[in-house]
Write an enzyme that holds these catalytic residues in place. Sequence first.
Site, PDB file in Angstrom:
ATOM      1  N   ARG A  29       0.839  -1.278  -0.090  1.00  0.00           N
ATOM      2  CA  ARG A  29       0.035  -0.048   0.043  1.00  0.00           C
ATOM      3  C   ARG A  29       0.835   1.152   0.119  1.00  0.00           C
ATOM      4  NH1 ARG A  29      -4.898  -1.407  -0.047  1.00  0.00           N
ATOM      5  NH2 ARG A  29      -5.500  -3.312   0.826  1.00  0.00           N
ATOM      6  N   ASP A  30       0.578   2.290  -0.954  1.00  0.00           N
ATOM      7  CA  ASP A  30       1.117   3.490  -0.879  1.00  0.00           C
ATOM      8  C   ASP A  30       1.114   4.103   0.526  1.00  0.00           C
ATOM      9  OD1 ASP A  30       2.219   5.559  -3.222  1.00  0.00           O
ATOM     10  OD2 ASP A  30       1.640   6.425  -1.495  1.00  0.00           O
ATOM     11  N   ASN A  88       5.298   6.704 -13.276  1.00  0.00           N
ATOM     12  CA  ASN A  88       5.862   7.874 -13.462  1.00  0.00           C
ATOM     13  C   ASN A  88       7.186   7.955 -13.922  1.00  0.00           C
ATOM     14  OD1 ASN A  88       3.267   9.325 -12.616  1.00  0.00           O
ATOM     15  ND2 ASN A  88       3.867   8.966 -10.518  1.00  0.00           N
ATOM     16  N   HIS A 101       8.344   1.558 -10.538  1.00  0.00           N
ATOM     17  CA  HIS A 101       7.116   1.019  -9.841  1.00  0.00           C
ATOM     18  C   HIS A 101       5.871   1.410 -10.721  1.00  0.00           C
ATOM     19  CE1 HIS A 101       8.220   4.956  -8.301  1.00  0.00           C
ATOM     20  NE2 HIS A 101       6.858   5.254  -8.169  1.00  0.00           N
ATOM     21  N   HIS A 103       1.705   2.157 -10.095  1.00  0.00           N
ATOM     22  CA  HIS A 103       0.637   2.694  -9.159  1.00  0.00           C
ATOM     23  C   HIS A 103      -0.588   1.986  -9.708  1.00  0.00           C
ATOM     24  CE1 HIS A 103       2.720   6.169  -7.574  1.00  0.00           C
ATOM     25  NE2 HIS A 103       3.500   5.927  -8.342  1.00  0.00           N
TER      26      HIS A 103
END
Length: 116
Positions: A29-30, A88, A101, A103
């Site tokens: 989890r972010d 990103n 990574h 998202h």
Amino acid sequence: MGDTIFGKIIRREIPATIVYEDEEILGFRDIAPQAPVHVLFIPKHRPIPTLDDATAADAELLGRLMLAAARHAREAGLAEDGYRVVMNCREHAGQTVFHVHLHLLAGAPLGHFGTP
Ligand code: AMP
């Protein structure tokens, strides 16, 4: 691998809420969620700082990142309503952690994005 904060999560040196793991990929989890569900999927073994650093040799690994996100979304009951995946790359995209990574954002209708 690497000396980013994500390397520390892979090595279990700092805590994270891990929601997905296979041989190659870790999903957690972010810490600053931008949607009701915000999970990051990262490669565990190969140090790729940004998408721009990826090569043809990374094609399967990058595909695995996408499939891990899709699998998790399906298993978490998010697939029918839908979700967004985002990667990103460097400054203009706001990349802050230089360990590639993906998202996964889900859990509510998502706003428009991409404008400066
Ligand atoms: P990016 O901006 O694409 O580089 O994404 C990096 C993400 O990592 C951000 O959304 C941060 O909130 C997230 N993040 C940074 N540190 C941690 C951490 N220790 N645990 C979980 N997520 C983190």
